[in-house]
Write an enzyme that holds these catalytic residues in place. Structure first.
Site, PDB file in Angstrom:
ATOM      1  N   LYS A  22       0.802  -1.193  -0.245  1.00 58.93           N
ATOM      2  CA  LYS A  22       0.404   0.074  -0.523  1.00 58.93           C
ATOM      3  C   LYS A  22       0.729   1.743  -0.384  1.00 58.93           C
ATOM      4  O   LYS A  22       0.486   1.751  -0.550  1.00 58.93           O
ATOM      5  CB  LYS A  22      -0.805  -0.188   1.692  1.00 58.93           C
ATOM      6  CG  LYS A  22      -1.854   1.115   1.251  1.00 58.93           C
ATOM      7  CD  LYS A  22      -2.377   1.298   2.453  1.00 58.93           C
ATOM      8  CE  LYS A  22      -1.366   1.922   3.703  1.00 58.93           C
ATOM      9  NZ  LYS A  22      -1.335   3.272   3.355  1.00 58.93           N
ATOM     10  N   ASN A  23       2.073   1.431   0.857  1.00 53.51           N
ATOM     11  CA  ASN A  23       2.199   2.703   1.315  1.00 53.51           C
ATOM     12  C   ASN A  23       3.651   3.013  -0.794  1.00 53.51           C
ATOM     13  O   ASN A  23       4.116   3.374  -0.652  1.00 53.51           O
ATOM     14  CB  ASN A  23       3.542   2.759   2.352  1.00 53.51           C
ATOM     15  CG  ASN A  23       2.376   2.855   3.788  1.00 53.51           C
ATOM     16  OD1 ASN A  23       1.311   3.183   3.615  1.00 53.51           O
ATOM     17  ND2 ASN A  23       3.010   2.567   5.149  1.00 53.51           N
ATOM     18  N   CYS A 117      -5.554   8.193   9.257  1.00 56.74           N
ATOM     19  CA  CYS A 117      -5.723   8.071  11.115  1.00 56.74           C
ATOM     20  C   CYS A 117      -5.813   8.910  12.454  1.00 56.74           C
ATOM     21  O   CYS A 117      -4.724   9.291  11.741  1.00 56.74           O
ATOM     22  CB  CYS A 117      -4.486   6.931  11.100  1.00 56.74           C
ATOM     23  SG  CYS A 117      -4.300   5.409   9.978  1.00 56.74           S
ATOM     24  N   ARG A 122       0.642  15.573  13.520  1.00 51.62           N
ATOM     25  CA  ARG A 122       1.001  14.552  11.894  1.00 51.62           C
ATOM     26  C   ARG A 122       1.062  15.234  11.433  1.00 51.62           C
ATOM     27  O   ARG A 122       0.140  15.682   9.875  1.00 51.62           O
ATOM     28  CB  ARG A 122       0.099  13.987  11.671  1.00 51.62           C
ATOM     29  CG  ARG A 122       0.517  11.971  11.814  1.00 51.62           C
ATOM     30  CD  ARG A 122      -1.185  11.079  11.318  1.00 51.62           C
ATOM     31  NE  ARG A 122       0.081  10.273  10.422  1.00 51.62           N
ATOM     32  CZ  ARG A 122      -0.555   9.363   9.848  1.00 51.62           C
ATOM     33  NH1 ARG A 122      -1.428   8.729  10.219  1.00 51.62           N
ATOM     34  NH2 ARG A 122       0.787   8.679   8.747  1.00 51.62           N
ATOM     35  N   ASP A 125       4.628  20.345   7.737  1.00 49.19           N
ATOM     36  CA  ASP A 125       5.314  20.882   7.559  1.00 49.19           C
ATOM     37  C   ASP A 125       6.301  21.080   6.651  1.00 49.19           C
ATOM     38  O   ASP A 125       7.083  21.505   6.032  1.00 49.19           O
ATOM     39  CB  ASP A 125       5.935  21.602   8.740  1.00 49.19           C
ATOM     40  CG  ASP A 125       6.658  20.965   9.695  1.00 49.19           C
ATOM     41  OD1 ASP A 125       6.333  19.518   9.950  1.00 49.19           O
ATOM     42  OD2 ASP A 125       7.189  21.083  10.395  1.00 49.19           O
ATOM     43  N   SER A 164      11.093  11.599   7.644  1.00 40.26           N
ATOM     44  CA  SER A 164       9.614  11.679   7.268  1.00 40.26           C
ATOM     45  C   SER A 164       9.440  11.229   5.806  1.00 40.26           C
ATOM     46  O   SER A 164       9.953  11.317   5.009  1.00 40.26           O
ATOM     47  CB  SER A 164       8.758  13.260   6.840  1.00 40.26           C
ATOM     48  OG  SER A 164       7.536  12.845   6.790  1.00 40.26           O
ATOM     49  N   ASP A 307       4.673   0.762  11.953  1.00 37.11           N
ATOM     50  CA  ASP A 307       3.078   0.186  11.849  1.00 37.11           C
ATOM     51  C   ASP A 307       2.995  -0.980  11.679  1.00 37.11           C
ATOM     52  O   ASP A 307       2.085  -2.209  11.746  1.00 37.11           O
ATOM     53  CB  ASP A 307       3.524   0.221   9.984  1.00 37.11           C
ATOM     54  CG  ASP A 307       3.120   1.670   9.230  1.00 37.11           C
ATOM     55  OD1 ASP A 307       2.511   2.352  10.211  1.00 37.11           O
ATOM     56  OD2 ASP A 307       2.758   1.624   7.833  1.00 37.11           O
ATOM     57  N   ARG A 399      -8.646  -0.256   4.428  1.00 38.48           N
ATOM     58  CA  ARG A 399      -7.880   0.971   4.156  1.00 38.48           C
ATOM     59  C   ARG A 399      -6.750  -0.223   3.822  1.00 38.48           C
ATOM     60  O   ARG A 399      -5.104   0.282   2.740  1.00 38.48           O
ATOM     61  CB  ARG A 399      -7.594   2.119   5.079  1.00 38.48           C
ATOM     62  CG  ARG A 399      -8.249   2.483   5.600  1.00 38.48           C
ATOM     63  CD  ARG A 399      -8.415   3.690   5.763  1.00 38.48           C
ATOM     64  NE  ARG A 399      -7.189   4.557   5.298  1.00 38.48           N
ATOM     65  CZ  ARG A 399      -6.527   4.855   6.753  1.00 38.48           C
ATOM     66  NH1 ARG A 399      -6.168   5.039   7.313  1.00 38.48           N
ATOM     67  NH2 ARG A 399      -4.964   5.230   5.940  1.00 38.48           N
TER      68      ARG A 399
HETATM   69  C1  UD1 Z   1       4.076   7.011   5.857  1.00 39.16           C
HETATM   70  C2  UD1 Z   1       3.378   5.992   5.862  1.00 39.16           C
HETATM   71  C3  UD1 Z   1       2.697   5.191   7.656  1.00 39.16           C
HETATM   72  C4  UD1 Z   1       3.590   4.711   8.810  1.00 39.16           C
HETATM   73  C5  UD1 Z   1       5.192   6.657   9.219  1.00 39.16           C
HETATM   74  C6  UD1 Z   1       6.086   5.823   9.378  1.00 39.16           C
HETATM   75  C7  UD1 Z   1       2.790   6.046   4.277  1.00 39.16           C
HETATM   76  C8  UD1 Z   1       0.992   6.135   3.388  1.00 39.16           C
HETATM   77  N1  UD1 Z   1       2.580   6.167   5.380  1.00 39.16           N
HETATM   78  O1  UD1 Z   1       3.465   8.243   6.988  1.00 39.16           O
HETATM   79  O2  UD1 Z   1       2.183   4.341   7.425  1.00 39.16           O
HETATM   80  O3  UD1 Z   1       3.546   5.049   9.867  1.00 39.16           O
HETATM   81  O4  UD1 Z   1       5.118   6.529   7.549  1.00 39.16           O
HETATM   82  O5  UD1 Z   1       7.274   5.501   8.550  1.00 39.16           O
HETATM   83  O6  UD1 Z   1       3.170   6.150   3.443  1.00 39.16           O
HETATM   84  N2  UD1 Z   1       6.474  14.517  10.422  1.00 39.16           N
HETATM   85  C9  UD1 Z   1       6.812  16.590  10.577  1.00 39.16           C
HETATM   86  N3  UD1 Z   1       6.292  16.947   9.642  1.00 39.16           N
HETATM   87  C10 UD1 Z   1       5.963  16.938   8.295  1.00 39.16           C
HETATM   88  C11 UD1 Z   1       6.309  15.397   8.154  1.00 39.16           C
HETATM   89  C12 UD1 Z   1       5.940  13.924   9.283  1.00 39.16           C
HETATM   90  O7  UD1 Z   1       6.639  16.441  12.073  1.00 39.16           O
HETATM   91  O8  UD1 Z   1       5.207  17.458   7.612  1.00 39.16           O
HETATM   92  C13 UD1 Z   1       6.347  14.127  11.865  1.00 39.16           C
HETATM   93  C14 UD1 Z   1       5.352  13.156  12.044  1.00 39.16           C
HETATM   94  O9  UD1 Z   1       4.197  13.724  12.633  1.00 39.16           O
HETATM   95  C15 UD1 Z   1       5.475  11.901  12.810  1.00 39.16           C
HETATM   96  C16 UD1 Z   1       7.190  11.798  12.263  1.00 39.16           C
HETATM   97  O10 UD1 Z   1       7.340  13.212  11.115  1.00 39.16           O
HETATM   98  O11 UD1 Z   1       5.771  12.226  13.913  1.00 39.16           O
HETATM   99  C17 UD1 Z   1       7.087  10.780  11.245  1.00 39.16           C
HETATM  100  O12 UD1 Z   1       6.122  11.112   9.527  1.00 39.16           O
HETATM  101  P1  UD1 Z   1       6.146   9.997   8.551  1.00 39.16           P
HETATM  102  O13 UD1 Z   1       7.369   9.468   7.986  1.00 39.16           O
HETATM  103  O14 UD1 Z   1       5.766  12.054   7.688  1.00 39.16           O
HETATM  104  O15 UD1 Z   1       5.394   9.265   7.895  1.00 39.16           O
HETATM  105  P2  UD1 Z   1       3.684   9.492   6.733  1.00 39.16           P
HETATM  106  O16 UD1 Z   1       4.657   9.926   5.922  1.00 39.16           O
HETATM  107  O17 UD1 Z   1       2.490   9.873   7.133  1.00 39.16           O
END
Ligand code: UD1
Length: 420
Positions: A22-23, A117, A122, A125, A164, A307, A399
Site C-alpha cells: 500500500k505505502n 488515521c 501529523r 510542514d 519523514s 506500523d 484501508r
Molecule cells: C508513512 C506511512 C505510514 C507510516 C509512517 C512512518 C504512507 C502512506 N504512510 O506516513 O504508514 O506509519 O510513514 O513510517 O506511506 N512529520 C512532521 N512534519 C511533516 C511530516 C511528518 O513533523 O511535515 C512527523 C510526523 O508527525 C511523524 C513523523 O514525522 O511524527 C513521521 O511521519 P512520516 O514519516 O511523514 O509519516 P507519513 O509519511 O505520514
C-alpha cells in the site's frame, strides 16, 4: 459498517501470498502525474486507499483504466484540474503526495489539508518547507494549501530536521522535474522510498541514493512512461507472521521480500519463532510454543517500524514475561491498549511506552478498531482469545489489508465478515 467475527483458539497453519505494498503503491500512483506518456502499474493491492487515490486522479481529469491482467494504466494528457478536494483528501492523509507532482508538472496545485488515521497531529510542514526551498509560493486559504511556481521549480539543498517518509517522497517527486539538482539530506530510507525511486527512474527520472539518507535528484525536463511492478507489502507480511507467532502456529508467506523486514524478523526470533526464508518467501514456525515477551522501540527504517508496533504489542499480550513497547514516531499510537485490556490483557501505558505483562489467556469481546494497525492488533488478539471477538469499524482494516478474512481463513482461522 462491516464487522469481523472471530472464534479464537486455532493455531494458524498454511501458506498465503502477500499483496502489493500500500505505502509504495500510493506514491507511485501519484508519480504517474509526472509523466507525459501512459504508464502501467502492476501488483496494486485492492484496498480502499488505492481506490481513493484512483478517484483523486479521476477528479483531476486523469484517465485511469484497468486491463485484463488487473494492471492499471494512467494517462495524464486529459488532466483538467489541479485541485485535490476536501471530500477525498479527508479520508486519506497520503493525498498530500499529490502536491509535489502537480506543482512540478503544472506549476500549480491546491490540496485540502489532509485527514487519515487519528494517530497524533501529523503536520505537513516539512513538505511545504521543502517545496518553498525549491521556489514555490505557498499560502493556506480556507483549509486548502495553495502552491504556485512561476516556471519550473528550482533544484535546492534541503535538510529535513525530522525523518519523514511522506515529505521525502513528495520532495523527491517535485525535484524530478525541477531545473537543476536537488539534494535531500536526512531523507527517509524506507524500502517504499527505494521502490518509488526505482519506479520514477524507470519512467525517466534521475534519482540517486534511495535507501541512504542523502538523495540526489537531477531534474529532467520530461518524464516519459513505462511499466512498473509495485513491491510486496512488508507490513502485511509482518502482520501475518505476528498472527502466526501469537497463535503458536506455522505459516509460510510467499511473493514477499524478506530483506525489507529484518528488524521485525529479529524480534519474532527473539520471541521464540523459528524462521526460514528464501528470496521471496518467509516461513515462521512457533512449534506450538507460546511466545516470549520482547522489548522494542519504533524507529525510522531500518529500525523497528511503527506500523508493526501494535501487532507486536498483541503478541506480547499473550507471551510469557513482560515486554516494553516504546513508540517514538507518532504520538497517540497506543490506542490498541485499551481494547486489548478489555479482552483481558495486562498492559499499562507509561508515557509513550506500553508495559505489557503477558497473560495465560485473552477472552473474546466486542472491540472497536481505531486505526489501521491497531485494528490488525485486535484481529491478532481475537485469533488467540477464547470465545468470540467482534471487531467493529473494520473500514480501517480495509484501508490496508487486502481480503484479510479470506487470507486468515486460508490459514485455518475461524473468521467471517458480516455487514452491519
Ligand atoms: C508513512 C506511512 C505510514 C507510516 C509512517 C512512518 C504512507 C502512506 N504512510 O506516513 O504508514 O506509519 O510513514 O513510517 O506511506 N512529520 C512532521 N512534519 C511533516 C511530516 C511528518 O513533523 O511535515 C512527523 C510526523 O508527525 C511523524 C513523523 O514525522 O511524527 C513521521 O511521519 P512520516 O514519516 O511523514 O509519516 P507519513 O509519511 O505520514
Amino acid at each position: 459498517m462491516d464487522k469481523l467475527i472471530i472464534q479464537g483458539g486455532a493455531e494458524l497453519r498454511g501458506e498465503i501470498w502477500i499483496s502489493g505494498s500500500k505505502n509504495a503503491a500510493l506514491p507511485i500512483l501519484f508519480a504517474a502525474l509526472l509523466t507525459e506518456r501512459r504508464v502501467k502499474i502492476a501488483n496494486l493491492p485492492h484496498l480502499h486507499d488505492v481506490t481513493t487515490t484512483i478517484e483523486l486522479l479521476g477528479a483531476l481529469g486523469v484517465t485511469v483504466s484497468i486491463d485484463e491482467k488487473m494492471h492499471l494504466a494512467v494517462e495524464t494528457q486529459t488532466l483538467t484540474a489541479v485541485t485535490a478536494p476536501y471530500e477525498l483528501v479527508k479520508t486519506m492523509r497520503a493525498s498530500i503526495l499529490v502536491l509535489g507532482p502537480l506543482l512540478a508538472r503544472y506549476g500549480e496545485a491546491n490540496v485540502s489539508f489532509p485527514g487519515g488515521c487519528a494517530i497524533g497531529s501529523r503536520p505537513v510542514d516539512l513538505h511545504l518547507k521543502g517545496l518553498q526551498a525549491m521556489g514555490a509560493e505557498i499560502e493556506v486559504d480556507q483549509g486548502y494549501i495553495k502552491a504556485r511556481s512561476a516556471g519550473r521549480l528550482k533544484g535546492a539543498h534541503i535538510l529535513m530536521d525530522t525523518v519523514s517518509v511522506g515529505a521525502t517522497e513528495n520532495l523527491m517527486m517535485a525535484a524530478a522535474l525541477a531545473e537543476g539538482t536537488t539534494v535531500i539530506e536526512n531523507a527517509a530510507r524506507e524500502p517504499e522510498i527505494v521502490d518509488l525511486a526505482n519506479c520514477m527512474n524507470t519512467w525517466g527520472a534521475k534519482v540517486c541514493g534511495a535507501g541512504s539518507n542523502t538523495l540526489t535528484i537531477q531534474g529532467v525536463e520530461k518524464m516519459l512512461g513505462g511499466d512498473y511492478k509495485v513491491m510486496p507489502d512488508r507490513i502485511e507480511t509482518g502482520t501475518y507472521l505476528a498472527a502466526a507467532a501469537a497463535t503458536g502456529g506455522r505459516v509460510k508467506v510467499t511473493k514477499t521480500d524478506p530483506s525489507a523486514l529484518e528488524a521485525v524478523l529479529l524480534k519474532l526470533k527473539e520471541a521464540g519463532a523459528v524462521i526460514t526464508q528464501g528470496d521471496d518467501w518467509i516461513e515462521l514456525d512457533m512449534q506450538g510454543r507460546r511466545p516470549t515477551a520482547v522489548n522494542l522501540k519504533t524507529a525510522p527504517y531500518p529500525g523497528f517500524p511503527t506500523d508493526m508496533q501494535a501487532q507486536l504489542t498483541a503478541v506480547n499480550a499473550v507471551s510469557q514475561g513482560c515486554g516494553r513497547v516504546t513508540e517514538t514516531i507518532f504520538e497517540n499510537r497506543l490506542m490498541q491498549v485499551q481494547e486489548l485490556n478489555r479482552m483481558g490483557a495486562n498492559i499499562a501505558v507509561e508515557g509513550n511506552t506500553a508495559v505489557v505483562t503477558g497473560v495465560d489467556e485473552l477472552k473474546g469481546a466486542p472491540v472497536m478498531a481505531s486505526d489501521l494497525r491497531a485494528s490488525a492488533a485486535l484481529v491478532i488478539a481475537g485469533l488467540v482469545a477464547s470465545g468470540e471477538t467482534v471487531v467493529d469499524r473494520i473500514y480501517h482494516i480495509d484501508r490496508g489489508y487486502e481480503c484479510i478474512e479470506e487470507k486468515l481463513q486460508q490459514l485455518g482461522a475461524k473468521i467471517r465478515r458480516v455487514p452491519n
